[in-house]
Design an enzyme around this catalytic site. Structure first.
Site, PDB file in Angstrom:
ATOM      1  N   SER A 115      -2.659  -4.738  -2.208  1.00 55.33           N
ATOM      2  CA  SER A 115      -1.165  -4.901  -2.831  1.00 55.33           C
ATOM      3  C   SER A 115      -0.272  -5.800  -2.512  1.00 55.33           C
ATOM      4  CB  SER A 115      -0.646  -3.296  -2.462  1.00 55.33           C
ATOM      5  OG  SER A 115       0.639  -3.013  -3.061  1.00 55.33           O
ATOM      6  N   ASP A 151      -3.884   0.759 -12.920  1.00 56.34           N
ATOM      7  CA  ASP A 151      -2.822   0.149 -11.994  1.00 56.34           C
ATOM      8  C   ASP A 151      -1.588   0.315 -12.591  1.00 56.34           C
ATOM      9  OD1 ASP A 151      -1.123  -0.633  -9.790  1.00 56.34           O
ATOM     10  OD2 ASP A 151      -2.947  -2.208  -9.216  1.00 56.34           O
ATOM     11  N   HIS A 153      -4.308   1.655  -8.501  1.00 50.85           N
ATOM     12  CA  HIS A 153      -3.660   0.510  -7.530  1.00 50.85           C
ATOM     13  C   HIS A 153      -4.268   0.894  -6.087  1.00 50.85           C
ATOM     14  CE1 HIS A 153      -0.937  -2.418  -5.606  1.00 50.85           C
ATOM     15  NE2 HIS A 153      -0.450  -1.215  -4.895  1.00 50.85           N
TER      16      HIS A 153
END
Length: 305
Positions: free
Chosen positions: A174, A220, A252
């Site tokens: 991330s 995601d 994600h």
């Protein structure tokens, strides 16, 4: 971009092996020992090969050929990052190892990416999973912290003697993935970068010269591939060793749990570019096709293949 070493001739390799066996203190029975295997790899033209020849089963396994230990780095002992855990092969017979530092994402701690520590280390790397100074740190800060952690690992850590400071890589999830790109941009000497479902407001990375494997997820909704991983990949120089892996049926947060596809291709990428180990090209070239776990894979075969 490659740093290939010319293979030694058959005669040179044979002479090197003979000299090794005749050297004082080296017995023929030691020919299968890890240190001898490392020497044989050097005589074959690549002093950085570590471990046996890979197979699909070996790169997909939960653990590789090396036993692993770990040590913690307190935040009080860390400068420029938040501390973490270093995972390392216990073997001292194979020489030094390449190293990888891994950053977690926004609001997360190192526990979110801890599974990668022993999994990668058991394949022959020193792996440092870190905490950031605060869980709210942005990608540019995480990039600087990845580099600070690399400096700690190679210069001040208790395992620094096990690390080859010329063979380093970065990974992150991330905002840590966005930080991975920031770190690669800031330090061109890095050998490999692997952003995992990366997030960054900067979408273009033409300055990066580090071989980069961008991993995104088809489901995601926090860092959608159309606005993050895909433009990251497309903006990397066309001349660069690069690849784009889009996970199928993933979100994600898929990189926060043990994942065979992420591990397999990350191991292959790190081995190929940190260790210059062409034995792992079989997993990168020909390009993998769609499967139950791969939505799409783009890229070119590693230069020189």
């Amino acid at each position: 971009m490659r740093r290939h070493l010319a293979p030694a001739s058959a005669a040179t390799a044979a002479a090197a092996c003979l000299a090794l066996l005749l050297a004082p203190g080296v017995q023929a029975a030691d020919a299968g020992a890890p240190g001898i295997r490392a020497a044989e790899a050097a005589s074959a033209g690549n002093p950085y090969e570590r471990g046996p020849a890979p197979t699909t089963a070996s790169v997909e396994a939960l653990r590789g050929p090396y036993a692993v230990a770990h040590t913690t780095v307190s935040s009080l002992a860390a400068t420029g990052f938040g501390g973490g855990t270093i995972y390392y092969p216990t073997s001292t017979s194979d020489g030094t190892f390449g190293a990888v530092v891994i950053s977690p994402g926004f609001t997360a701690s190192q526990s979110s990416i801890a599974w990668l520590g022993p999994r990668l280390a058991s394949q022959g790397f020193v792996v440092f999973t870190i905490d950031t100074i605060t869980t709210l740190d942005q990608p540019d800060s995480r990039g600087r912290q990845l580099l600070a952690a690399l400096d700690h690992l190679t210069q001040r850590s208790t395992v620094r003697g096990r690390v080859d400071p010329a063979r380093l890589g970065v990974m992150g999830h991330s905002m840590g993935g966005g930080g991975t790109l920031e770190a690669a941009k800031s330090r061109p000497s890095l050998k490999a970068a692997v952003p995992l479902t990366g997030w960054n407001t900067d979408k273009t990375w033409p300055e990066i010269t580090t071989p980069t494997l961008v991993i995104g997820a088809d489901g995601d909704t926090i860092a959608p591939v159309a606005t993050h991983s895909e433009p990251f990949y497309e903006s990397l120089p066309a001349s660069l060793d690069k690849a784009y892996l889009e996970l199928n049926g993933a979100t994600h947060f898929t990189p926060n749990a043990s994942n065979t596809t992420i591990a397999k291709y990350s191991i292959a990428w790190l081995k190929r570019f940190i260790d210059d180990d062409t034995r792992y090209e079989q997993f990168l070239c020909p390009l993998p096709g769609p499967s139950l776990t791969i939505e799409e894979y783009r890229g070119s075969c590693p230069l020189g293949s």
